[in-house]
Design a protein around this motif. Structure first.
Motif, short mmCIF file in Angstrom:
data_model
loop_
_atom_site.label_atom_id
_atom_site.label_comp_id
_atom_site.label_asym_id
_atom_site.label_seq_id
_atom_site.Cartn_x
_atom_site.Cartn_y
_atom_site.Cartn_z
N UNK A 1 0.83 -1.20 0.00
CA UNK A 1 0.00 0.00 0.00
C UNK A 1 0.87 1.25 0.00
N UNK A 2 1.91 1.27 0.81
CA UNK A 2 2.79 2.43 0.91
C UNK A 2 3.50 2.68 -0.42
N UNK A 3 3.95 1.61 -1.08
CA UNK A 3 4.61 1.74 -2.38
C UNK A 3 3.67 2.38 -3.40
N UNK A 4 2.43 1.89 -3.45
CA UNK A 4 1.44 2.43 -4.38
C UNK A 4 1.15 3.90 -4.07
N UNK A 5 1.02 4.23 -2.80
CA UNK A 5 0.74 5.61 -2.39
C UNK A 5 1.86 6.54 -2.85
N UNK A 6 3.11 6.14 -2.63
CA UNK A 6 4.25 6.98 -3.03
C UNK A 6 4.31 7.14 -4.54
N UNK A 7 4.07 6.05 -5.28
CA UNK A 7 4.12 6.11 -6.74
C UNK A 7 3.02 7.01 -7.29
N UNK A 8 1.89 7.06 -6.62
CA UNK A 8 0.76 7.84 -7.11
C UNK A 8 0.93 9.32 -6.79
N UNK A 9 1.25 9.65 -5.55
CA UNK A 9 1.24 11.05 -5.13
C UNK A 9 2.49 11.82 -5.56
N UNK A 10 3.65 11.19 -5.61
CA UNK A 10 4.89 11.91 -5.89
C UNK A 10 4.86 12.63 -7.24
N UNK A 11 4.67 11.92 -8.39
CA UNK A 11 4.63 12.64 -9.67
C UNK A 11 3.42 13.55 -9.80
N UNK A 12 2.29 13.16 -9.19
CA UNK A 12 1.07 13.98 -9.31
C UNK A 12 1.26 15.33 -8.63
N UNK A 13 1.77 15.33 -7.40
CA UNK A 13 1.96 16.59 -6.68
C UNK A 13 3.04 17.45 -7.34
N UNK A 14 4.08 16.80 -7.86
CA UNK A 14 5.11 17.58 -8.56
C UNK A 14 4.51 18.30 -9.76
N UNK A 15 3.71 17.58 -10.55
CA UNK A 15 3.11 18.18 -11.73
C UNK A 15 2.18 19.33 -11.37
N UNK A 16 1.35 19.13 -10.34
CA UNK A 16 0.39 20.16 -9.93
C UNK A 16 1.10 21.40 -9.42
N UNK A 17 2.09 21.21 -8.54
CA UNK A 17 2.80 22.34 -7.96
C UNK A 17 3.66 23.05 -9.00
N UNK A 18 4.28 22.29 -9.91
CA UNK A 18 5.10 22.90 -10.95
C UNK A 18 4.25 23.74 -11.89
N UNK A 19 3.02 23.28 -12.15
CA UNK A 19 2.13 24.01 -13.05
C UNK A 19 1.72 25.34 -12.45
N UNK A 20 1.61 25.41 -11.11
CA UNK A 20 1.18 26.64 -10.46
C UNK A 20 2.34 27.54 -10.07
N UNK A 21 3.42 26.92 -9.54
CA UNK A 21 4.49 27.72 -8.95
C UNK A 21 5.86 27.53 -9.62
N UNK A 22 6.00 26.49 -10.41
CA UNK A 22 7.32 26.17 -10.94
C UNK A 22 7.67 26.92 -12.21
#
Length: 316
Positions: A246-267
């Motif tokens: 479960x932890x592996x899946x959670x990290x794989x899902x949230x890491x690239x998603x949050x990077x993309x979202x934050x980069x689109x707004x602030x990066x």
């Protein structure tokens, strides 16, 4: 409904560029994307098949896992085929209703994936921290309520985004430097004030997902506390092994998603080429890796997969 609300400013199609700066390599970039997408489709279909036909897998955890597999299929299928058509056939055009439809299902499946991961964390919390009450807490009726609740919540969060875009006039360029339609990326092409889009598109879905992450973190913190109090070493290893997937899946899902979202707004200093490439990872990598991770880390699924392929090899 969507088409009737489109203003006269939106008569023509949008153009999806693909990955800016790597246009000459699109054909080659498409090959690994295609391979990973095939792995995602085959892996999730096998997972759904096993959970459906094997009575021993008719448990709450595997019901949520089947929901995750179906949502991953929606997430990857909504984005990857269009991306491959851009890479290999130069089919860059997408109609405004088509763009809205793609955007809705991409964002909806992302928010729903997050909610499913939260439900799975709750399931593991009950199974490990209150094992004697597991069957009475997670009854079939409760599971159906959770499934309907998280699906309806995700729908209600994303649907307003569609109407926020249909009210905008697009009288300038309709060229989108991306491989798929994304809410703020499309809104920024409008020749009107998009402050409501920015406020809603960032705050509401993101705060919802962040609340999911907080609840998931709390659940696994309590789980770890309970695990290390177990007297048996084998019991601790089994519990950690189950939660590890479960932890592996959670990290794989949230890491690239949050990077993309934050980069689109602030990066603003992040390379657009790198950003778009990374944004494509969260619609293809987690859906492909989830079945593999669960197949390796979950004993029941691992055994059924081995049995499935061994029977096929004998029949062949």
């Amino acid at each position: 409904m969507i088409t009737s609300n489109v203003s006269s400013y939106n008569p023509g199609p949008f153009l999806l560029v693909g990955i800016p700066g790597l246009e000459h390599f699109h054909v080659w970039i498409g090959i690994p994307f295609c391979v990973i997408y095939i792995i995602a489709v085959v892996g999730n279909c096998i997972l759904l098949y096993l959970i459906t036909v094997e009575r021993s897998l008719h448990e709450p955890m595997f019901f949520f896992l089947s929901m995750l597999a179906m949502t991953d299929l929606i997430l990857s299928t909504d984005g990857v085929p269009k991306t491959l058509s851009i890479f290999w056939m130069g089919a860059r055009e997408i109609t405004f209703p088509g763009c809205l439809t793609q955007m809705f299902f991409l964002h909806y499946s992302f928010v729903l994936d997050s909610a499913i991961l939260m439900a799975m964390a709750f399931d593991r919390y009950v199974a490990i921290c209150s094992p004697l009450r597991y069957a009475t807490i997670l009854t079939p009726k409760t599971i159906v309520k959770i499934a309907v609740g998280i699906s309806f919540r995700s729908f209600c969060i994303i649907l307003p985004v569609v109407f926020l875009l249909t009210r905008l006039p697009f009288c300038r360029t309709r060229i989108i430097p991306h491989t798929y339609c994304e809410h703020i990326g499309v809104a920024r092409l409008a020749c009107a004030d998009i402050s409501i889009n920015i406020w809603y598109g960032f705050c509401v879905p993101i705060m919802t997902v962040i609340s999911d992450v907080v609840l998931i973190a709390v659940s696994y913190t309590l789980i770890l506390c309970a695990v290390f109090r177990l007297p048996s070493r084998d019991a601790r290893q089994k519990a950690l092994g189950t939660c590890g997937s479960h932890v592996c899946v959670i990290l794989m899902f949230y890491t690239p998603a949050f990077f993309s979202i934050l980069a689109h707004r602030f990066g603003h200093n992040v390379s657009l080429t790198f950003h778009i490439m990374f944004a494509n990872l969260y619609i293809v990598i987690p859906p492909a890796m989830n079945p593999i991770v669960y197949g390796v880390k979950t004993k029941q699924i691992r055994e059924k997969v081995i049995l499935l392929f061994s029977v096929k090899s004998i029949d062949g």
